[in-house]
Each structure stands twice: as C-alpha cells, then as structure tokens.
Design a protein around this motif. Structure first.
Motif, short mmCIF file in Angstrom:
data_model
loop_
_atom_site.label_atom_id
_atom_site.label_comp_id
_atom_site.label_asym_id
_atom_site.label_seq_id
_atom_site.Cartn_x
_atom_site.Cartn_y
_atom_site.Cartn_z
N SER A 48 0.82 -1.16 -0.15
CA SER A 48 0.18 -0.06 0.18
C SER A 48 0.48 0.95 -0.30
CB SER A 48 -1.08 0.60 1.15
OG SER A 48 -0.19 -0.03 2.12
N VAL A 49 2.23 0.88 0.03
CA VAL A 49 3.18 2.24 -0.05
C VAL A 49 3.49 2.68 -1.58
CG1 VAL A 49 4.89 2.84 1.40
CG2 VAL A 49 3.04 1.89 2.60
N SER A 50 3.92 3.92 -2.16
CA SER A 50 4.72 4.18 -2.96
C SER A 50 5.93 5.37 -2.84
CB SER A 50 3.78 4.89 -4.20
OG SER A 50 4.90 4.93 -5.12
N ILE A 51 6.99 4.50 -2.93
CA ILE A 51 8.24 5.44 -1.82
C ILE A 51 8.69 5.90 -3.34
CG2 ILE A 51 10.11 5.81 -0.86
CD1 ILE A 51 8.79 4.43 0.93
N GLY A 52 9.02 7.47 -3.67
CA GLY A 52 9.93 8.01 -5.05
C GLY A 52 10.69 9.07 -4.54
N ILE A 53 11.72 8.46 -4.85
CA ILE A 53 13.14 9.19 -4.24
C ILE A 53 13.76 9.91 -5.41
CG2 ILE A 53 15.44 9.36 -3.47
CD1 ILE A 53 14.79 7.20 -1.74
N ILE A 54 14.27 11.87 -5.51
CA ILE A 54 13.98 12.36 -6.33
C ILE A 54 15.96 12.38 -6.33
CG2 ILE A 54 14.41 14.73 -7.96
CD1 ILE A 54 11.55 15.14 -6.13
N PRO A 55 16.16 12.06 -7.50
CA PRO A 55 17.54 12.47 -8.15
C PRO A 55 17.99 13.19 -8.05
CG PRO A 55 16.70 10.93 -9.51
CD PRO A 55 15.82 11.19 -8.52
N PRO A 56 19.61 13.39 -7.05
CA PRO A 56 20.69 14.50 -7.37
C PRO A 56 20.66 15.36 -9.33
CG PRO A 56 21.81 13.35 -6.84
CD PRO A 56 21.01 12.82 -6.53
N GLY A 57 20.94 16.50 -9.70
CA GLY A 57 20.50 16.89 -11.29
C GLY A 57 19.60 17.13 -11.58
N HIS A 58 19.17 17.25 -13.16
CA HIS A 58 18.26 18.32 -13.91
C HIS A 58 17.41 17.71 -13.46
CE1 HIS A 58 17.08 19.63 -16.82
NE2 HIS A 58 15.87 18.77 -17.24
N ARG A 59 16.33 19.29 -13.08
CA ARG A 59 15.06 19.36 -12.63
C ARG A 59 14.19 19.91 -13.44
NH1 ARG A 59 15.27 18.24 -6.58
NH2 ARG A 59 12.93 18.43 -6.97
N THR A 60 13.61 19.82 -13.58
CA THR A 60 11.61 20.08 -13.80
C THR A 60 10.89 20.57 -13.18
OG1 THR A 60 10.40 18.19 -14.19
CG2 THR A 60 12.20 18.32 -15.98
N MET A 61 11.05 20.49 -11.59
CA MET A 61 10.33 21.36 -10.53
C MET A 61 11.34 21.02 -9.59
SD MET A 61 7.10 21.87 -9.83
CE MET A 61 6.43 22.50 -8.31
N TRP A 62 10.92 22.51 -8.99
CA TRP A 62 12.49 23.06 -7.60
C TRP A 62 11.57 22.60 -6.76
CZ3 TRP A 62 9.03 26.77 -10.85
CH2 TRP A 62 7.97 27.07 -9.87
N GLY A 63 12.15 22.08 -5.59
CA GLY A 63 11.86 21.78 -4.32
C GLY A 63 11.41 23.02 -3.60
N GLY A 64 10.84 22.19 -2.74
CA GLY A 64 9.96 23.28 -1.07
C GLY A 64 9.63 22.99 -0.54
N GLU A 65 9.02 23.19 0.72
CA GLU A 65 8.60 22.89 1.79
C GLU A 65 7.74 21.69 1.80
OE1 GLU A 65 4.99 25.91 -0.35
OE2 GLU A 65 7.84 26.00 0.70
#
Length: 285
Positions: free
Chosen positions: A204-221
C-alpha cells in the motif's frame, strides 16, 4: 502573526476591495451603504483589520452580490484557521500534537506527501522520531521529558502503514538529500534507511526519491495531501492548512510534477543503499 497569515489576510482584503470596485462604489458611497467608517473600510481592504462575518454580509449586500455571502464567510473562517502559531499549539505538549493527528491519518484513504528535509513522519523509526522531536523541543523550549510520550504517539499511527488492510494507501516523494540528513547518529540512521528500503516493498506504499541532477520542478516546503480534502504544510513558526478547491488543485499539480521526477523500486532502493554505504564510510573514518 506570521508573514504568511498576514499575506492571507491582505489577499482577502483585496478580494473585498475588488467587489466594491466592481460594484462601482466609491469609498464614501460604500460607507453610506454599509454604515462602516471610511477608516475601517480602508483598513479591511489593506489587510490591516480583519472583517467580522457581519461585515462580510453587509459588504456583499452593498455590492449586490448577496449570493456570495456563504462562499466568502467560508473563506474567511479558513483564513482564520489556516495559520496556527506553534507556540500556542505546543503548549499542550508534543504528545498532544501527535495524538490529535491520529484520527486524520486513520480516516485518510490516500495520503500523498512531499518532503525535502526529513523522512515523512509516518515512515520514521523510533530513534529518528526521538532525534527530530528532541530538536523540536529544544528549539521551542519545551520539556525534554515529554519527548518519549510524543515518540510513542507518532509511532502508533505507523501501524496503519505496516499492518494495514489496504484501506489506507500512501504515496511519498522525497528528495535524495533527505537520506543524507542524519538525525540521531549512525545507528539510528542505519535503522531508518533499512526501514525505508523495506517500506518500498509494502503493497500500500509508494516511495519515490528525486535523485540529484537535472530538475523540471524545484523543491520546496513539505506538504501533505489528505485524500482530495485537505492540504497541510508546516513552516518554522506556523502550520498552513487549506481545504479550498483552488489550493488543492495547485498542490495536486505540484505533487504530480515532483512525482514524475522521482525514481521508484530498484532505482529508489539503490539510492538508499548508496547512502547506507556513505554512512558506513563515515563510521570507519
């Protein structure tokens, strides 16, 4: 009042000002129609004074938009509740804060969460929770002897994830940097990384990790979306909560874009294992 709360009030004042202008009323004409003093009208429109619900009713009637009374009063109430001062909220203790969230997590069928600094709360191990809540207690000058009770309260909701019947589902997106932010020491982080790795295999769990490198969306709070009903986000001094459809749509769009940058399954576990090796290397120095 936090800066965010002030901005929310200003935005509401501007909305009321636009209603007056759309109705073609000058400040003096509006004052005559409502019985409000010019100074009060100006303060409301500039966000320096928050209107009462009676003010909103009179405002809408004077502008010929009585049909919008219920809508604007609902927004008014939400703005009042949107920002909660941590100091006030924490007076009852960190355990109270954790226990109060329990029913919300139990009733939520799909929780979507994005984190850029720490592991999402429901995924945190005991040692990690203890380290994070100890930091919080020290930052806000709270009793350290209450931390253990708060740890127990937070861990209670984790059973929804590890021993659930499939009723509650979870979709997490975290930045890879979360894995390298070590809280509680090497042993604590090793246990936390192992738990994360195992959680990627929960049905019942999906865990995605955004790797370092090229971004198409910035991170935030960080933000948490509870079903399609509410969004909650915590900052340093306050907690933002909204149920407005436009806000929900915005965060839904942001989460989807963040999710599409993340890796899952074996690729996510490889990132976790890489950080585990970094931890081992640091210990051997």
């Amino acid at each position: 009042m936090s800066e965010g709360a002030s901005e929310a009030r200003k935005a509401f004042g501007l909305r009321l000002r636009d209603l007056r202008r759309d109705a073609g009323l000058t400040g003096r004409e509006f004052a005559e129609a409502t019985g409000m003093h010019n100074t009060k009208i100006s303060r409301i429109e500039h966000g320096r004074q928050y209107p009462s619900e009676d003010d909103i009713r009179a405002w809408c009637i004077a502008c010929g938009v009585a049909r919008r009374i219920d809508e604007l009063i609902a927004i008014h109430r939400e703005v009042e509740q949107m920002w909660k001062e941590y100091r006030r909220d924490l007076r009852k203790g960190q355990r109270h804060v954790q226990e109060r969230s329990g029913p919300l997590y139990a009733e939520t069928r799909l929780l979507r969460a994005y984190e850029a600094i720490v592991v999402p709360g429901i995924l945190q191990t005991a040692g990690y929770v203890r380290a994070v809540l100890t930091i919080n207690a020290e930052l806000h000058d709270l009793p350290l002897d209450e931390v253990e009770g708060a740890v127990e309260a937070r861990l209670t909701r984790q059973r929804l994830l590890t021993h659930g019947d499939g009723t509650n589902n979870y979709s997490f997106v975290i930045e890879a940097s979360v894995l390298g932010n070590w809280f509680g020491g090497a042993a604590v982080m090793r246990e936390q990384l192992d738990f994360l790795r195992d959680a990627t295999r929960l049905p019942s769990v999906s865990i995605g990790i955004i790797p370092p490198g090229h971004r198409t969306m910035w991170g935030g709070e960080c933000f948490y979306i509870f079903d399609d009903q509410m969004v909650r986000s915590e900052m340093w001094t306050g907690s933002f909560k909204t149920t407005q459809a436009a806000d929900l749509a915005f965060f839904d769009r942001a989460f989807d874009r963040l999710r599409r940058q993340a890796v899952y399954g074996d690729a996510a576990r490889a990132l976790i294992e890489s950080e585990r090796k970094n931890l081992q290397t640091a210990e051997n120095r």
